[in-house]
Design a protein around this motif. Structure first.
Motif, PDB file in Angstrom:
ATOM      1  N   GLY A   1       0.795  -1.223   0.000  1.00 43.12           N
ATOM      2  CA  GLY A   1       0.000   0.000   0.000  1.00 43.12           C
ATOM      3  C   GLY A   1       0.821   1.263   0.000  1.00 43.12           C
ATOM      4  N   VAL A   2       2.019   1.183  -0.589  1.00 41.13           N
ATOM      5  CA  VAL A   2       2.936   2.330  -0.614  1.00 41.13           C
ATOM      6  C   VAL A   2       3.208   2.706  -2.064  1.00 41.13           C
ATOM      7  CG1 VAL A   2       5.211   3.198   0.053  1.00 41.13           C
ATOM      8  CG2 VAL A   2       3.999   1.589   1.549  1.00 41.13           C
ATOM      9  N   ARG A   3       3.223   4.007  -2.334  1.00 37.62           N
ATOM     10  CA  ARG A   3       3.544   4.516  -3.665  1.00 37.62           C
ATOM     11  C   ARG A   3       5.007   4.933  -3.713  1.00 37.62           C
ATOM     12  NH1 ARG A   3      -0.734   9.333  -3.927  1.00 37.62           N
ATOM     13  NH2 ARG A   3       0.618   9.929  -2.189  1.00 37.62           N
ATOM     14  N   LEU A   4       5.643   4.670  -4.848  1.00 37.73           N
ATOM     15  CA  LEU A   4       7.003   5.128  -5.098  1.00 37.73           C
ATOM     16  C   LEU A   4       6.940   6.499  -5.758  1.00 37.73           C
ATOM     17  CD1 LEU A   4       8.262   1.744  -6.515  1.00 37.73           C
ATOM     18  CD2 LEU A   4       8.891   2.698  -4.299  1.00 37.73           C
ATOM     19  N   ALA A   5       7.612   7.480  -5.185  1.00 38.79           N
ATOM     20  CA  ALA A   5       7.567   8.854  -5.687  1.00 38.79           C
ATOM     21  C   ALA A   5       8.965   9.269  -6.138  1.00 38.79           C
ATOM     22  CB  ALA A   5       7.047   9.801  -4.606  1.00 38.79           C
ATOM     23  N   ILE A   6       9.154   9.341  -7.457  1.00 38.06           N
ATOM     24  CA  ILE A   6      10.455   9.717  -8.019  1.00 38.06           C
ATOM     25  C   ILE A   6      10.643  11.222  -7.858  1.00 38.06           C
ATOM     26  CG2 ILE A   6      11.886   9.747 -10.084  1.00 38.06           C
ATOM     27  CD1 ILE A   6      10.053   7.504 -11.182  1.00 38.06           C
ATOM     28  N   GLU A   7      11.725  11.609  -7.201  1.00 34.01           N
ATOM     29  CA  GLU A   7      11.998  13.032  -7.013  1.00 34.01           C
ATOM     30  C   GLU A   7      13.103  13.485  -7.963  1.00 34.01           C
ATOM     31  OE1 GLU A   7      12.835  16.406  -3.611  1.00 34.01           O
ATOM     32  OE2 GLU A   7      13.077  14.295  -3.079  1.00 34.01           O
ATOM     33  N   PRO A   8      12.774  14.312  -8.957  1.00 31.32           N
ATOM     34  CA  PRO A   8      13.844  14.894  -9.764  1.00 31.32           C
ATOM     35  C   PRO A   8      14.586  15.945  -8.940  1.00 31.32           C
ATOM     36  CG  PRO A   8      11.726  15.823 -10.418  1.00 31.32           C
ATOM     37  CD  PRO A   8      11.438  14.780  -9.379  1.00 31.32           C
ATOM     38  N   LEU A   9      15.907  15.915  -9.020  1.00 29.94           N
ATOM     39  CA  LEU A   9      16.733  16.903  -8.339  1.00 29.94           C
ATOM     40  C   LEU A   9      17.352  17.846  -9.353  1.00 29.94           C
ATOM     41  CD1 LEU A   9      18.672  14.930  -5.564  1.00 29.94           C
ATOM     42  CD2 LEU A   9      16.304  15.729  -5.574  1.00 29.94           C
ATOM     43  N   HIS A  10      17.638  19.063  -8.920  1.00 28.27           N
ATOM     44  CA  HIS A  10      18.282  20.064  -9.765  1.00 28.27           C
ATOM     45  C   HIS A  10      19.485  19.436 -10.494  1.00 28.27           C
ATOM     46  CE1 HIS A  10      20.628  23.631 -10.841  1.00 28.27           C
ATOM     47  NE2 HIS A  10      19.509  24.320 -10.733  1.00 28.27           N
ATOM     48  N   PRO A  11      19.745  19.837 -11.737  1.00 31.12           N
ATOM     49  CA  PRO A  11      20.838  19.215 -12.505  1.00 31.12           C
ATOM     50  C   PRO A  11      22.203  19.261 -11.838  1.00 31.12           C
ATOM     51  CG  PRO A  11      19.434  20.505 -13.961  1.00 31.12           C
ATOM     52  CD  PRO A  11      18.947  20.776 -12.567  1.00 31.12           C
ATOM     53  N   MET A  12      22.427  20.164 -10.900  1.00 34.58           N
ATOM     54  CA  MET A  12      23.734  20.200 -10.247  1.00 34.58           C
ATOM     55  C   MET A  12      24.011  18.922  -9.453  1.00 34.58           C
ATOM     56  SD  MET A  12      23.109  22.960  -7.167  1.00 34.58           S
ATOM     57  CE  MET A  12      21.810  22.753  -5.962  1.00 34.58           C
ATOM     58  N   PHE A  13      22.965  18.104  -9.226  1.00 30.13           N
ATOM     59  CA  PHE A  13      23.137  16.856  -8.499  1.00 30.13           C
ATOM     60  C   PHE A  13      23.214  15.643  -9.423  1.00 30.13           C
ATOM     61  CE2 PHE A  13      20.804  19.523  -5.348  1.00 30.13           C
ATOM     62  CZ  PHE A  13      21.763  19.532  -4.342  1.00 30.13           C
ATOM     63  N   ALA A  14      23.208  15.843 -10.737  1.00 27.25           N
ATOM     64  CA  ALA A  14      23.094  14.714 -11.659  1.00 27.25           C
ATOM     65  C   ALA A  14      24.281  13.762 -11.572  1.00 27.25           C
ATOM     66  CB  ALA A  14      22.939  15.224 -13.091  1.00 27.25           C
ATOM     67  N   SER A  15      25.465  14.275 -11.316  1.00 25.33           N
ATOM     68  CA  SER A  15      26.642  13.402 -11.353  1.00 25.33           C
ATOM     69  C   SER A  15      26.716  12.475 -10.143  1.00 25.33           C
ATOM     70  CB  SER A  15      27.919  14.240 -11.437  1.00 25.33           C
ATOM     71  OG  SER A  15      28.071  15.034 -10.277  1.00 25.33           O
ATOM     72  N   ASP A  16      26.382  12.999  -8.953  1.00 25.51           N
ATOM     73  CA  ASP A  16      26.663  12.217  -7.750  1.00 25.51           C
ATOM     74  C   ASP A  16      25.428  11.766  -6.974  1.00 25.51           C
ATOM     75  OD1 ASP A  16      25.907  14.734  -6.876  1.00 25.51           O
ATOM     76  OD2 ASP A  16      27.390  14.819  -5.265  1.00 25.51           O
ATOM     77  N   ARG A  17      24.260  12.305  -7.314  1.00 30.26           N
ATOM     78  CA  ARG A  17      23.113  12.041  -6.452  1.00 30.26           C
ATOM     79  C   ARG A  17      21.857  11.635  -7.208  1.00 30.26           C
ATOM     80  NH1 ARG A  17      22.558  12.925  -1.110  1.00 30.26           N
ATOM     81  NH2 ARG A  17      24.647  13.798  -1.145  1.00 30.26           N
ATOM     82  N   CYS A  18      21.605  12.236  -8.368  1.00 33.65           N
ATOM     83  CA  CYS A  18      20.317  11.992  -9.009  1.00 33.65           C
ATOM     84  C   CYS A  18      20.386  12.263 -10.508  1.00 33.65           C
ATOM     85  CB  CYS A  18      19.230  12.862  -8.368  1.00 33.65           C
ATOM     86  SG  CYS A  18      17.570  12.465  -8.905  1.00 33.65           S
ATOM     87  N   VAL A  19      20.351  11.186 -11.305  1.00 28.24           N
ATOM     88  CA  VAL A  19      20.408  11.340 -12.757  1.00 28.24           C
ATOM     89  C   VAL A  19      19.066  11.755 -13.339  1.00 28.24           C
ATOM     90  CG1 VAL A  19      22.328   9.730 -13.022  1.00 28.24           C
ATOM     91  CG2 VAL A  19      19.958   8.864 -13.122  1.00 28.24           C
ATOM     92  N   VAL A  20      18.035  11.808 -12.516  1.00 26.61           N
ATOM     93  CA  VAL A  20      16.719  12.302 -12.949  1.00 26.61           C
ATOM     94  C   VAL A  20      16.630  13.765 -12.533  1.00 26.61           C
ATOM     95  CG1 VAL A  20      14.219  12.037 -12.749  1.00 26.61           C
ATOM     96  CG2 VAL A  20      15.700  10.013 -12.739  1.00 26.61           C
ATOM     97  N   SER A  21      16.695  14.668 -13.515  1.00 24.68           N
ATOM     98  CA  SER A  21      16.859  16.090 -13.218  1.00 24.68           C
ATOM     99  C   SER A  21      15.613  16.938 -13.451  1.00 24.68           C
ATOM    100  CB  SER A  21      18.003  16.675 -14.061  1.00 24.68           C
ATOM    101  OG  SER A  21      19.213  16.007 -13.791  1.00 24.68           O
ATOM    102  N   THR A  22      14.636  16.426 -14.173  1.00 25.21           N
ATOM    103  CA  THR A  22      13.447  17.215 -14.491  1.00 25.21           C
ATOM    104  C   THR A  22      12.195  16.380 -14.268  1.00 25.21           C
ATOM    105  OG1 THR A  22      13.364  16.548 -16.824  1.00 25.21           O
ATOM    106  CG2 THR A  22      14.719  18.483 -16.273  1.00 25.21           C
ATOM    107  N   LEU A  23      11.075  17.071 -14.124  1.00 24.86           N
ATOM    108  CA  LEU A  23       9.804  16.361 -14.014  1.00 24.86           C
ATOM    109  C   LEU A  23       9.524  15.550 -15.273  1.00 24.86           C
ATOM    110  CD1 LEU A  23       7.529  18.998 -12.262  1.00 24.86           C
ATOM    111  CD2 LEU A  23       8.080  16.705 -11.407  1.00 24.86           C
TER     112      LEU A  23
END
Length: 276
Positions: free
Chosen positions: A135-157
């Motif tokens: 009963g849990v939803r997975l919520a993908i959080e895009p992070l600002h592009p400055m984090f693309a290299s080390d934290r989050c390759v998903v940068s935009t909605l």
């Protein structure tokens, strides 16, 4: 106080507070929602945390965080999947329906953003049914592009929705975090897209202030201190029919150095002034 009925305080905004202090402080302030982080919850105990907040009348609006799903090697992938299954179990134990996912950055030595994003989608294909069972939803959080290299390759909605839309909306959606999307001229259209598909699973507020600190991660600003037009973004989100909680999530060492009750009162006042 009725204007605070949708306000949720993310635990990291008042990181100096223990979980009992968070429960007591929010209850005293008339705020009945909070977003939690796994580290403090694991330390205190999932069942104990659920009981503590339940007794205080505080609902858990999200658990942060799952994700970090970009490892290319089988062992790293298996570890990430196991950790995310544990996060989903913890979310279910806290009676929250939303696990926030930060996708993970590029593996060491890699420059393949597309491949990293595809590995996130592959992992979600395994995790989404497990989440649905709990009963849990997975919520993908895009992070600002400055984090693309080390934290989050998903940068935009747009990128987040391209992944989320491969799965049922009740299983996978997105986080609209003002700190990460305020700059994007495609954000209004993508917010509308997310809302039309029932995929806005979390709406979070923090301001963008400059200069950014070293390391940039702890550079989120108090509401009203920076460049974000909160009313405009809130209107865009609510125009889609979203009526869920609005979570203030600020990572800022200057806030953590202050009295927690003072910070909470200031957040509530700034929320009313700038986001309502």
């Amino acid at each position: 106080m009725s204007d605070l009925t949708r306000l949720s305080i993310n635990q990291e905004t008042i990181k100096q507070w223990s979980l009992p202090e968070l429960a007591e402080g929010c209850a005293k302030a008339g705020i009945d929602k909070a977003g939690l982080w796994r580290g403090p919850v694991q330390e205190y105990g999932v069942e104990r945390t659920a009981r503590l907040l339940g007794d205080a009348g505080i609902g858990v609006t999200s658990l942060c965080r799952g994700g970090f799903l970009t490892a290319p090697d089988p062992a790293g992938r298996a570890r990430a999947l196991d950790d995310n299954r544990a996060a989903l179990d913890e979310a279910a134990g806290l009676s929250t329906d939303t696990l926030v996912l930060v996708s993970g950055g590029l593996p060491a030595g890699s420059r393949d953003l597309y491949g990293a994003r595809e590995r996130v989608a592959d992992a979600l294909a395994e995790l989404a049914p497990y989440a649905a069972e709990r009963g849990v939803r997975l919520a993908i959080e895009p992070l600002h592009p400055m984090f693309a290299s080390d934290r989050c390759v998903v940068s935009t909605l747009s990128q987040a929705l391209d992944i989320a839309e491969r799965f049922p909306a009740e299983q996978v959606g997105v986080v609209v975090d003002t700190y990460h999307v305020w700059w994007d001229d495609q954000a209004p259209a993508q917010i509308a897209r997310a809302g039309a598909g029932g995929r806005i699973h979390s709406f979070q507020l923090a301001d963008w202030i400059t200069p950014l600190p070293a390391g940039v991660l702890l550079g989120r600003g108090q509401l009203g201190e920076g460049s974000v037009d909160f009313r405009a973004l809130r209107q865009q989100v609510e125009d889609t029919g979203f009526t869920g909680p609005i979570e203030v999530e600020i990572f800022n060492e200057s806030l953590w150095a202050r009295d927690g009750s003072e910070v909470l009162a200031e957040v509530a006042a700034r929320y009313l002034e700038h986001a309502c």
